[in-house]
Design a protein around this motif. Structure first.
Motif, PDB file in Angstrom:
ATOM      1  N   ALA A  63       2.034   6.273  -7.050  1.00 54.45           N
ATOM      2  CA  ALA A  63       0.961   7.071  -7.633  1.00 54.45           C
ATOM      3  C   ALA A  63       1.217   8.564  -7.452  1.00 54.45           C
ATOM      4  O   ALA A  63       0.974   9.360  -8.366  1.00 54.45           O
ATOM      5  CB  ALA A  63      -0.377   6.682  -7.000  1.00 54.45           C
ATOM      6  N   ALA A  96      -8.990   2.132  -9.459  1.00 55.98           N
ATOM      7  CA  ALA A  96      -7.901   3.087  -9.256  1.00 55.98           C
ATOM      8  C   ALA A  96      -8.295   4.467  -9.774  1.00 55.98           C
ATOM      9  O   ALA A  96      -8.107   5.482  -9.086  1.00 55.98           O
ATOM     10  CB  ALA A  96      -6.642   2.595  -9.953  1.00 55.98           C
ATOM     11  N   ALA A 111       0.837  -1.204   0.000  1.00 61.38           N
ATOM     12  CA  ALA A 111       0.000   0.000   0.000  1.00 61.38           C
ATOM     13  C   ALA A 111       0.871   1.253   0.000  1.00 61.38           C
ATOM     14  O   ALA A 111       0.594   2.216  -0.731  1.00 61.38           O
ATOM     15  CB  ALA A 111      -0.939  -0.005   1.202  1.00 61.38           C
ATOM     16  N   SER A 148       1.196   1.737 -10.528  1.00 58.57           N
ATOM     17  CA  SER A 148       2.016   1.263  -9.405  1.00 58.57           C
ATOM     18  C   SER A 148       1.598  -0.143  -8.986  1.00 58.57           C
ATOM     19  O   SER A 148       2.447  -0.987  -8.705  1.00 58.57           O
ATOM     20  CB  SER A 148       1.903   2.224  -8.219  1.00 58.57           C
ATOM     21  OG  SER A 148       2.416   3.492  -8.574  1.00 58.57           O
ATOM     22  N   ALA A 149       0.300  -0.381  -8.953  1.00 62.05           N
ATOM     23  CA  ALA A 149      -0.189  -1.720  -8.605  1.00 62.05           C
ATOM     24  C   ALA A 149       0.209  -2.734  -9.679  1.00 62.05           C
ATOM     25  O   ALA A 149       0.546  -3.876  -9.356  1.00 62.05           O
ATOM     26  CB  ALA A 149      -1.704  -1.696  -8.412  1.00 62.05           C
ATOM     27  N   LEU A 205      -2.071   5.081  -9.373  1.00 58.79           N
ATOM     28  CA  LEU A 205      -2.423   3.960  -8.490  1.00 58.79           C
ATOM     29  C   LEU A 205      -2.427   2.658  -9.290  1.00 58.79           C
ATOM     30  O   LEU A 205      -1.872   1.643  -8.864  1.00 58.79           O
ATOM     31  CB  LEU A 205      -3.791   4.188  -7.840  1.00 58.79           C
ATOM     32  CG  LEU A 205      -3.907   5.260  -6.770  1.00 58.79           C
ATOM     33  CD1 LEU A 205      -5.372   5.544  -6.456  1.00 58.79           C
ATOM     34  CD2 LEU A 205      -3.160   4.867  -5.516  1.00 58.79           C
ATOM     35  N   ALA A 228      -4.040   5.400  -1.105  1.00 62.13           N
ATOM     36  CA  ALA A 228      -3.774   4.041  -1.575  1.00 62.13           C
ATOM     37  C   ALA A 228      -4.284   3.014  -0.568  1.00 62.13           C
ATOM     38  O   ALA A 228      -4.859   1.984  -0.951  1.00 62.13           O
ATOM     39  CB  ALA A 228      -2.279   3.850  -1.825  1.00 62.13           C
ATOM     40  N   VAL A 270       2.421   1.585  -3.477  1.00 57.50           N
ATOM     41  CA  VAL A 270       1.432   2.063  -4.449  1.00 57.50           C
ATOM     42  C   VAL A 270       1.168   3.554  -4.236  1.00 57.50           C
ATOM     43  O   VAL A 270       1.111   4.332  -5.204  1.00 57.50           O
ATOM     44  CB  VAL A 270       0.121   1.244  -4.360  1.00 57.50           C
ATOM     45  CG1 VAL A 270      -1.001   1.904  -5.150  1.00 57.50           C
ATOM     46  CG2 VAL A 270       0.353  -0.175  -4.867  1.00 57.50           C
ATOM     47  N   GLY A 271       1.027   3.981  -2.996  1.00 60.56           N
ATOM     48  CA  GLY A 271       0.773   5.396  -2.705  1.00 60.56           C
ATOM     49  C   GLY A 271       1.917   6.286  -3.135  1.00 60.56           C
ATOM     50  O   GLY A 271       1.712   7.349  -3.745  1.00 60.56           O
ATOM     51  N   THR A 274     -10.944   6.003  -7.571  1.00 58.03           N
ATOM     52  CA  THR A 274     -10.342   6.490  -6.332  1.00 58.03           C
ATOM     53  C   THR A 274      -9.674   7.839  -6.582  1.00 58.03           C
ATOM     54  O   THR A 274      -9.866   8.784  -5.810  1.00 58.03           O
ATOM     55  CB  THR A 274      -9.318   5.488  -5.778  1.00 58.03           C
ATOM     56  OG1 THR A 274      -9.995   4.267  -5.490  1.00 58.03           O
ATOM     57  CG2 THR A 274      -8.633   6.006  -4.527  1.00 58.03           C
TER      58      THR A 274
END
Length: 164
Positions: free
Chosen positions: A18, A104, A11, A156-157, A153, A84, A14-15, A107
Motif C-alpha cells: 500500500a 481499506a 500485514a 495489496s490484499a 491496501l 495495515a 499489505v502495508g 482506513t
C-alpha cells in the motif's frame, strides 16, 4: 503460532504494498509538477524527536539530521505497515481472504488524521496544514494521498488473496 506469523507477514506485505502504491502516486504528482512531502523532512523531524524536540516552527529551517532521508523513508514504510496491522485488527483475517474496498479505503482516509493532527503541527505547518500558503489545497492533497494509500491496501490484499 504458525498462523500468527503468517498473519503478521501478510500485514507487513499489505502495508509495504500500500505504501508503494502511494509512493507511485506521489511520483506521478511530482512529475506533473505538484510538490509533495519530502520524506527527508519526516526523517529530520524524527531525528530531532529522538533528541527530545517535538515541535518546530518550520522543519525545513531546523538543522539537518544525519541520515534523515533514509530515516524518513523507513518511518514512512513502518507507518504504512502499522496502518495495515490496524486495518487487519479491525477486519480480521477473513478480510485478507476476501478483501473489500470499503474497509481499506476508509482506513486510508482515516489515516490522514495522523498528518493533520500530529505530523503537520509538529513540523510547523499547523493543524491540518493551517499555516501553509494554501491550506485547503494541502488538505485536499493529503486526503487524496491517503485515499490512494487505502486503495493500495485493497490492491495489496487482493494480491495476497490471489496467491493464498
Amino acid at each position: 503460532m504458525e498462523n500468527s506469523a503468517l498473519y503478521i507477514s501478510w500485514a507487513v506485505t499489505v502495508g509495504i504494498g500500500a505504501t508503494a502504491v502511494m509512493d507511485a502516486w506521489l511520483m506521478l504528482l511530482n512529475k506533473a509538477g505538484i510538490k509533495t512531502l519530502d520524506f527527508a523532512m519526516v526523517g529530520r523531524w524524527a531525528g530531532h524527536l529522538l533528541r527530545g524536540r517535538l515541535v518546530h516552527a518550520g522543519i525545513g529551517k531546523s538543522s539537518p539530521v544525519r541520515g534523515e532521508r533514509a530515516l524518513g523513508w523507513a518511518l514512512h514504510y513502518l507507518t504504512g505497515i502499522v496502518f495495515a496491522i490496524l486495518l487487519l485488527a479491525f477486519t480480521g483475517a477473513g478480510w485478507l481472504a476476501q478483501p473489500t474496498l470499503l474497509p481499506a479505503l476508509a482506513t486510508g482516509v482515516i489515516t490522514v488524521l495522523v498528518p493533520f493532527c500530529v505530523i503537520q503541527p509538529c513540523m510547523g505547518a499547523g493543524f491540518a496544514a493551517a499555516n501553509t500558503p494554501a491550506p485547503m489545497k494541502a488538505r485536499a492533497l493529503s486526503l487524496t494521498n491517503h485515499a490512494v494509500f487505502g486503495m493500495g491496501l485493497f490492491l495489496s490484499a487482493q494480491g495476497i488473496a490471489c496467491v493464498a
